[in-house]
Design a protein around this motif. Sequence first.
Motif, PDB file in Angstrom:
ATOM      1  N   ARG A 131      49.560  70.741  19.056  1.00  0.00           N
ATOM      2  CA  ARG A 131      49.756  71.883  19.955  1.00  0.00           C
ATOM      3  C   ARG A 131      50.694  71.661  20.854  1.00  0.00           C
ATOM      4  NH1 ARG A 131      45.382  73.537  22.753  1.00  0.00           N
ATOM      5  NH2 ARG A 131      46.625  75.600  23.115  1.00  0.00           N
ATOM      6  N   PHE A 132      51.032  70.606  21.363  1.00  0.00           N
ATOM      7  CA  PHE A 132      51.708  69.937  22.440  1.00  0.00           C
ATOM      8  C   PHE A 132      52.671  69.037  21.889  1.00  0.00           C
ATOM      9  CE2 PHE A 132      47.561  71.464  24.120  1.00  0.00           C
ATOM     10  CZ  PHE A 132      48.079  72.059  25.276  1.00  0.00           C
ATOM     11  N   GLY A 133      53.004  68.957  20.734  1.00  0.00           N
ATOM     12  CA  GLY A 133      54.085  68.097  20.162  1.00  0.00           C
ATOM     13  C   GLY A 133      55.524  68.224  20.782  1.00  0.00           C
ATOM     14  N   MET A 134      56.032  67.091  21.138  1.00  0.00           N
ATOM     15  CA  MET A 134      57.396  67.000  21.538  1.00  0.00           C
ATOM     16  C   MET A 134      58.323  66.075  20.947  1.00  0.00           C
ATOM     17  SD  MET A 134      55.933  65.902  25.509  1.00  0.00           S
ATOM     18  CE  MET A 134      54.695  67.013  26.302  1.00  0.00           C
ATOM     19  N   ASP A 135      59.773  66.216  21.051  1.00  0.00           N
ATOM     20  CA  ASP A 135      60.604  65.355  20.332  1.00  0.00           C
ATOM     21  C   ASP A 135      60.405  65.264  18.864  1.00  0.00           C
ATOM     22  OD1 ASP A 135      61.408  64.905  23.351  1.00  0.00           O
ATOM     23  OD2 ASP A 135      60.835  62.765  23.168  1.00  0.00           O
ATOM     24  N   GLY A 136      59.888  66.509  18.373  1.00  0.00           N
ATOM     25  CA  GLY A 136      60.037  66.384  17.039  1.00  0.00           C
ATOM     26  C   GLY A 136      58.510  65.550  16.289  1.00  0.00           C
ATOM     27  N   LEU A 137      57.903  64.825  17.384  1.00  0.00           N
ATOM     28  CA  LEU A 137      56.618  64.521  17.115  1.00  0.00           C
ATOM     29  C   LEU A 137      55.501  65.278  16.907  1.00  0.00           C
ATOM     30  CD1 LEU A 137      57.255  61.397  19.456  1.00  0.00           C
ATOM     31  CD2 LEU A 137      57.391  61.365  16.820  1.00  0.00           C
ATOM     32  N   PRO A 138      54.260  65.077  16.005  1.00  0.00           N
ATOM     33  CA  PRO A 138      53.124  65.922  15.970  1.00  0.00           C
ATOM     34  C   PRO A 138      52.261  65.693  17.064  1.00  0.00           C
ATOM     35  CG  PRO A 138      52.924  64.081  14.610  1.00  0.00           C
ATOM     36  CD  PRO A 138      54.151  63.913  14.935  1.00  0.00           C
ATOM     37  N   HIS A 139      52.811  65.245  18.292  1.00  0.00           N
ATOM     38  CA  HIS A 139      51.834  64.825  19.488  1.00  0.00           C
ATOM     39  C   HIS A 139      52.511  65.099  20.698  1.00  0.00           C
ATOM     40  CE1 HIS A 139      53.498  60.974  19.516  1.00  0.00           C
ATOM     41  NE2 HIS A 139      53.307  60.843  18.127  1.00  0.00           N
ATOM     42  N   PRO A 140      52.082  65.048  21.955  1.00  0.00           N
ATOM     43  CA  PRO A 140      52.926  64.811  23.229  1.00  0.00           C
ATOM     44  C   PRO A 140      53.666  63.530  23.286  1.00  0.00           C
ATOM     45  CG  PRO A 140      50.487  65.578  23.564  1.00  0.00           C
ATOM     46  CD  PRO A 140      50.709  65.276  22.147  1.00  0.00           C
ATOM     47  N   VAL A 141      54.559  63.402  23.896  1.00  0.00           N
ATOM     48  CA  VAL A 141      54.917  62.154  24.390  1.00  0.00           C
ATOM     49  C   VAL A 141      54.398  61.855  25.730  1.00  0.00           C
ATOM     50  CG1 VAL A 141      56.979  60.849  24.999  1.00  0.00           C
ATOM     51  CG2 VAL A 141      57.197  62.447  23.199  1.00  0.00           C
ATOM     52  N   PHE A 142      53.185  60.803  25.838  1.00  0.00           N
ATOM     53  CA  PHE A 142      52.593  60.802  26.888  1.00  0.00           C
ATOM     54  C   PHE A 142      53.099  60.175  27.979  1.00  0.00           C
ATOM     55  CE2 PHE A 142      49.385  61.156  23.349  1.00  0.00           C
ATOM     56  CZ  PHE A 142      48.593  62.238  24.028  1.00  0.00           C
ATOM     57  N   ASP A 143      53.094  60.659  29.240  1.00  0.00           N
ATOM     58  CA  ASP A 143      53.787  60.134  30.552  1.00  0.00           C
ATOM     59  C   ASP A 143      53.157  58.693  30.791  1.00  0.00           C
ATOM     60  OD1 ASP A 143      55.764  62.178  31.259  1.00  0.00           O
ATOM     61  OD2 ASP A 143      53.916  63.297  30.997  1.00  0.00           O
ATOM     62  N   ILE A 144      51.862  58.637  30.736  1.00  0.00           N
ATOM     63  CA  ILE A 144      51.145  57.515  31.141  1.00  0.00           C
ATOM     64  C   ILE A 144      49.964  57.352  30.232  1.00  0.00           C
ATOM     65  CG2 ILE A 144      49.576  56.223  32.665  1.00  0.00           C
ATOM     66  CD1 ILE A 144      51.207  57.720  34.919  1.00  0.00           C
ATOM     67  N   VAL A 145      49.740  56.378  29.453  1.00  0.00           N
ATOM     68  CA  VAL A 145      48.513  55.849  28.691  1.00  0.00           C
ATOM     69  C   VAL A 145      47.823  54.903  29.226  1.00  0.00           C
ATOM     70  CG1 VAL A 145      47.797  55.175  26.491  1.00  0.00           C
ATOM     71  CG2 VAL A 145      49.554  56.720  26.383  1.00  0.00           C
ATOM     72  N   PHE A 146      46.531  55.032  29.665  1.00  0.00           N
ATOM     73  CA  PHE A 146      45.835  54.053  30.182  1.00  0.00           C
ATOM     74  C   PHE A 146      45.082  53.424  29.156  1.00  0.00           C
ATOM     75  CE2 PHE A 146      45.836  56.464  34.312  1.00  0.00           C
ATOM     76  CZ  PHE A 146      46.105  55.349  35.130  1.00  0.00           C
ATOM     77  N   LEU A 147      44.945  51.951  29.065  1.00  0.00           N
ATOM     78  CA  LEU A 147      44.106  51.432  27.980  1.00  0.00           C
ATOM     79  C   LEU A 147      43.209  50.074  28.813  1.00  0.00           C
ATOM     80  CD1 LEU A 147      46.915  50.851  25.167  1.00  0.00           C
ATOM     81  CD2 LEU A 147      44.943  52.664  25.165  1.00  0.00           C
ATOM     82  N   GLY A 148      41.974  49.975  28.209  1.00  0.00           N
ATOM     83  CA  GLY A 148      41.532  48.846  28.388  1.00  0.00           C
ATOM     84  C   GLY A 148      41.811  47.906  27.438  1.00  0.00           C
ATOM     85  N   VAL A 149      41.355  46.609  27.511  1.00  0.00           N
ATOM     86  CA  VAL A 149      41.522  45.701  26.532  1.00  0.00           C
ATOM     87  C   VAL A 149      40.208  44.874  26.425  1.00  0.00           C
ATOM     88  CG1 VAL A 149      42.778  43.462  25.670  1.00  0.00           C
ATOM     89  CG2 VAL A 149      44.011  45.283  26.828  1.00  0.00           C
ATOM     90  N   GLY A 150      39.642  44.682  25.171  1.00  0.00           N
ATOM     91  CA  GLY A 150      38.382  44.062  25.012  1.00  0.00           C
ATOM     92  C   GLY A 150      38.710  42.486  24.802  1.00  0.00           C
ATOM     93  N   PRO A 151      37.730  41.724  24.978  1.00  0.00           N
ATOM     94  CA  PRO A 151      37.752  40.315  24.932  1.00  0.00           C
ATOM     95  C   PRO A 151      38.349  39.833  23.606  1.00  0.00           C
ATOM     96  CG  PRO A 151      35.631  40.815  25.793  1.00  0.00           C
ATOM     97  CD  PRO A 151      36.256  42.180  25.397  1.00  0.00           C
ATOM     98  N   ASP A 152      38.188  40.671  22.394  1.00  0.00           N
ATOM     99  CA  ASP A 152      38.955  40.334  21.187  1.00  0.00           C
ATOM    100  C   ASP A 152      40.218  40.811  20.817  1.00  0.00           C
ATOM    101  OD1 ASP A 152      38.221  43.053  21.257  1.00  0.00           O
ATOM    102  OD2 ASP A 152      37.129  43.075  19.209  1.00  0.00           O
ATOM    103  N   GLY A 153      40.709  41.496  22.054  1.00  0.00           N
ATOM    104  CA  GLY A 153      42.129  42.189  21.959  1.00  0.00           C
ATOM    105  C   GLY A 153      42.033  43.343  21.513  1.00  0.00           C
ATOM    106  N   HIS A 154      41.045  44.354  21.388  1.00  0.00           N
ATOM    107  CA  HIS A 154      41.373  45.640  20.881  1.00  0.00           C
ATOM    108  C   HIS A 154      41.701  46.514  21.999  1.00  0.00           C
ATOM    109  CE1 HIS A 154      37.123  46.275  22.350  1.00  0.00           C
ATOM    110  NE2 HIS A 154      37.541  47.576  22.429  1.00  0.00           N
ATOM    111  N   ILE A 155      42.344  47.645  21.478  1.00  0.00           N
ATOM    112  CA  ILE A 155      42.654  48.523  22.463  1.00  0.00           C
ATOM    113  C   ILE A 155      42.370  49.909  21.881  1.00  0.00           C
ATOM    114  CG2 ILE A 155      44.387  47.473  23.839  1.00  0.00           C
ATOM    115  CD1 ILE A 155      45.560  49.938  20.823  1.00  0.00           C
ATOM    116  N   ALA A 156      41.867  50.932  22.622  1.00  0.00           N
ATOM    117  CA  ALA A 156      41.317  52.173  21.994  1.00  0.00           C
ATOM    118  C   ALA A 156      40.144  51.860  21.243  1.00  0.00           C
ATOM    119  CB  ALA A 156      42.238  52.949  21.282  1.00  0.00           C
ATOM    120  N   SER A 157      40.016  52.369  20.063  1.00  0.00           N
ATOM    121  CA  SER A 157      39.085  51.659  19.016  1.00  0.00           C
ATOM    122  C   SER A 157      39.674  51.116  17.880  1.00  0.00           C
ATOM    123  CB  SER A 157      38.146  53.006  18.346  1.00  0.00           C
ATOM    124  OG  SER A 157      37.216  53.007  19.579  1.00  0.00           O
TER     125      SER A 157
END
Length: 256
Positions: A131-157
Amino acid sequence: MTNERRVLVHPDKSALAGSVAARFITKVLDLLDVQETVHVVLTGGSMGGAVLEAVRNSPAHTSIDWSRVHFWWGDERWVPDGDAERNDRQSREALLDSLDLPEGHVHPFPASDSGLSLDDAATAYANELARFGMDGLPHPVFDIVFLGVGPDGHIASLFPHRSGIQVVDRPVIAVRQSPKPPPERLSLTRPVINASQRVWLVLAGADKASALGLALAGASRDEVPVAGIKGRRRTVFFVDRDAAAEVPEALIARDY
């Protein structure tokens, strides 16, 4: 347009949270000067919550027109709505509930008691992104994405040695048999994250040092998923001194 990767080291977790919060407030203000809305992806975990609490506690946060900001999440645990383990509940309690936000500007993942199956929930969130797609993409172009990092190096899930980090044909995946409880989750995929303008990774503690060091040394994204993450304009690792233990001195930025 620049594409930079920087490591900014802070003396402790408290200083880390305060610094990231101040930068976030400043960046959102700058962005709202030149564009109508701002899209932000939030993360869970102790540091994710600490940063949002620091934003709430900063007097400067009242200078932002929050009605022009959209909030999303990078991943979510497949548990009931309102469960204490949900990232969206943690974010609401830390900051969002204190802001004057239009309800349509908060975009939580579906919950396990929503009546949807896990796969249908992934599709529903993909549709919300579209619904908020941008630049021809099926999603927003996020301005800032915050991520944590697990001890195993995972991000998000997106976990090591799992297929999630390799998915490129859809924006959201259903995660099953997660190595970290709960076993079922929902997550944005790597292409969505990497299409964002800025990725801000916030991590603290000696248990994160190895993953950070490997990521910056060029490890495989399949082995260390965070190694495969890079924003369009800038990728910043905001870390405390303990997490920076294995970062080469040459990679540590002296200023932002």
